[in-house]
Design a protein around this motif. Sequence first.
Motif, PDB file in Angstrom:
ATOM      1  N   ALA A  58     -16.942 -34.917  47.582  1.00  0.00           N
ATOM      2  CA  ALA A  58     -15.812 -35.781  47.945  1.00  0.00           C
ATOM      3  C   ALA A  58     -16.292 -36.977  48.762  1.00  0.00           C
ATOM      4  CB  ALA A  58     -14.768 -34.989  48.729  1.00  0.00           C
ATOM      5  N   ALA A  59     -17.199 -36.744  49.702  1.00  0.00           N
ATOM      6  CA  ALA A  59     -17.700 -37.821  50.556  1.00  0.00           C
ATOM      7  C   ALA A  59     -18.567 -38.799  49.767  1.00  0.00           C
ATOM      8  CB  ALA A  59     -18.482 -37.233  51.726  1.00  0.00           C
ATOM      9  N   LEU A  60     -19.491 -38.271  48.982  1.00  0.00           N
ATOM     10  CA  LEU A  60     -20.396 -39.147  48.234  1.00  0.00           C
ATOM     11  C   LEU A  60     -19.681 -39.910  47.125  1.00  0.00           C
ATOM     12  CD1 LEU A  60     -23.628 -36.964  48.112  1.00  0.00           C
ATOM     13  CD2 LEU A  60     -23.157 -38.966  49.545  1.00  0.00           C
ATOM     14  N   SER A  61     -18.649 -39.319  46.544  1.00  0.00           N
ATOM     15  CA  SER A  61     -17.866 -40.036  45.525  1.00  0.00           C
ATOM     16  C   SER A  61     -17.228 -41.279  46.138  1.00  0.00           C
ATOM     17  CB  SER A  61     -16.765 -39.141  44.957  1.00  0.00           C
ATOM     18  OG  SER A  61     -17.302 -38.039  44.279  1.00  0.00           O
ATOM     19  N   ARG A  62     -16.654 -41.125  47.311  1.00  0.00           N
ATOM     20  CA  ARG A  62     -16.037 -42.272  47.973  1.00  0.00           C
ATOM     21  C   ARG A  62     -17.092 -43.290  48.402  1.00  0.00           C
ATOM     22  NH1 ARG A  62     -12.625 -38.186  48.290  1.00  0.00           N
ATOM     23  NH2 ARG A  62     -10.409 -38.592  48.338  1.00  0.00           N
ATOM     24  N   LEU A  63     -18.200 -42.810  48.898  1.00  0.00           N
ATOM     25  CA  LEU A  63     -19.269 -43.715  49.317  1.00  0.00           C
ATOM     26  C   LEU A  63     -19.778 -44.526  48.122  1.00  0.00           C
ATOM     27  CD1 LEU A  63     -21.253 -44.685  51.524  1.00  0.00           C
ATOM     28  CD2 LEU A  63     -22.740 -42.779  50.845  1.00  0.00           C
ATOM     29  N   TYR A  64     -19.971 -43.886  46.994  1.00  0.00           N
ATOM     30  CA  TYR A  64     -20.508 -44.530  45.798  1.00  0.00           C
ATOM     31  C   TYR A  64     -19.639 -45.699  45.355  1.00  0.00           C
ATOM     32  CZ  TYR A  64     -22.795 -44.702  41.187  1.00  0.00           C
ATOM     33  OH  TYR A  64     -23.487 -45.088  40.073  1.00  0.00           O
ATOM     34  N   PHE A  65     -18.323 -45.555  45.506  1.00  0.00           N
ATOM     35  CA  PHE A  65     -17.395 -46.585  45.039  1.00  0.00           C
ATOM     36  C   PHE A  65     -16.829 -47.444  46.171  1.00  0.00           C
ATOM     37  CE2 PHE A  65     -17.021 -43.307  41.642  1.00  0.00           C
ATOM     38  CZ  PHE A  65     -17.533 -44.072  40.607  1.00  0.00           C
ATOM     39  N   LEU A  66     -17.306 -47.268  47.379  1.00  0.00           N
ATOM     40  CA  LEU A  66     -16.750 -47.983  48.531  1.00  0.00           C
ATOM     41  C   LEU A  66     -16.799 -49.495  48.349  1.00  0.00           C
ATOM     42  CD1 LEU A  66     -15.421 -47.171  51.188  1.00  0.00           C
ATOM     43  CD2 LEU A  66     -17.641 -47.413  52.285  1.00  0.00           C
ATOM     44  N   GLY A  67     -17.803 -49.996  47.670  1.00  0.00           N
ATOM     45  CA  GLY A  67     -17.921 -51.431  47.438  1.00  0.00           C
ATOM     46  C   GLY A  67     -16.831 -52.009  46.556  1.00  0.00           C
ATOM     47  N   LEU A  68     -16.032 -51.163  45.901  1.00  0.00           N
ATOM     48  CA  LEU A  68     -14.907 -51.659  45.102  1.00  0.00           C
ATOM     49  C   LEU A  68     -13.709 -52.030  45.976  1.00  0.00           C
ATOM     50  CD1 LEU A  68     -15.042 -49.161  42.097  1.00  0.00           C
ATOM     51  CD2 LEU A  68     -15.728 -51.577  42.095  1.00  0.00           C
ATOM     52  N   LEU A  69     -13.717 -51.579  47.217  1.00  0.00           N
ATOM     53  CA  LEU A  69     -12.624 -51.902  48.142  1.00  0.00           C
ATOM     54  C   LEU A  69     -12.954 -53.161  48.923  1.00  0.00           C
ATOM     55  CD1 LEU A  69     -11.765 -48.399  49.650  1.00  0.00           C
ATOM     56  CD2 LEU A  69     -10.754 -49.521  47.657  1.00  0.00           C
ATOM     57  N   GLU A  70     -11.933 -53.763  49.472  1.00  0.00           N
ATOM     58  CA  GLU A  70     -12.127 -54.912  50.344  1.00  0.00           C
ATOM     59  C   GLU A  70     -12.857 -54.454  51.605  1.00  0.00           C
ATOM     60  OE1 GLU A  70     -11.400 -58.099  49.689  1.00  0.00           O
ATOM     61  OE2 GLU A  70     -10.769 -57.434  47.693  1.00  0.00           O
ATOM     62  N   PRO A  71     -13.712 -55.298  52.164  1.00  0.00           N
ATOM     63  CA  PRO A  71     -14.458 -54.907  53.369  1.00  0.00           C
ATOM     64  C   PRO A  71     -13.572 -54.383  54.499  1.00  0.00           C
ATOM     65  CG  PRO A  71     -15.388 -56.911  52.471  1.00  0.00           C
ATOM     66  CD  PRO A  71     -14.141 -56.617  51.670  1.00  0.00           C
ATOM     67  N   ALA A  72     -12.402 -54.939  54.676  1.00  0.00           N
ATOM     68  CA  ALA A  72     -11.516 -54.495  55.753  1.00  0.00           C
ATOM     69  C   ALA A  72     -10.956 -53.092  55.510  1.00  0.00           C
ATOM     70  CB  ALA A  72     -10.370 -55.487  55.936  1.00  0.00           C
ATOM     71  N   GLU A  73     -10.957 -52.627  54.250  1.00  0.00           N
ATOM     72  CA  GLU A  73     -10.431 -51.295  53.917  1.00  0.00           C
ATOM     73  C   GLU A  73     -11.474 -50.194  54.085  1.00  0.00           C
ATOM     74  OE1 GLU A  73      -7.352 -51.914  50.329  1.00  0.00           O
ATOM     75  OE2 GLU A  73      -9.367 -52.694  49.905  1.00  0.00           O
TER      76      GLU A  73
END
Length: 188
Positions: A92-107
């Motif tokens: 769960a943690a690594l999945s979010r980390l892997y795609f974190l760059g798809l979100l805006e920096p402030a999110e």
Amino acid sequence: MAHVILGLLLIAPQTFYALIKGFESGVALFYSASSGSIKRALDSLLARGLIEVASAESGGRGRKVYRPTDAGREEFRTWMAAEPAGPDLETAALSRLYFLGLLEPAERPAVLHRVTARIEADLAVLTSLDEHLDTLDVPEGHRDLAAHQRAALDYGIAAHRFMLDWFRDHADRTAPPPHDRPKDPAAP
């Protein structure tokens, strides 16, 4: 798996076979999936209106290129912002980390905060179990087994401590500069 597929399709529209390759070449580091489970997830995402066929070749193979719909993009964002759930915290943690760059920096800081909060909660449960085990008297015939079971618990505690330290460090390294951060409404 559906959210991982949505993330891959947000990076770029892809065919079923390209998704399989995407799992094999990157996502497999933290999430494994068979071609059958990817196909079932694609079919479910299509049925729910979260992805659509962007184009399809006519002819024998009829390759379909999939892309997320607006509803799929919103579903992905909702998942990214949600508390990491399920028994496999690392995935769960690594999945979010892997795609974190798809979100805006402030999110991004809020996502990392939710991940670290979940790690802290799981670590607290393991630590509490460790402390409880210290109070038990293990019968002589089970001590060897208990020692190895305790070693597995020690490993879990150490892995969670590492994960917590790593995610905190990553959050610190990637935090926006103070003038770019959203103002805390509770601050004076």
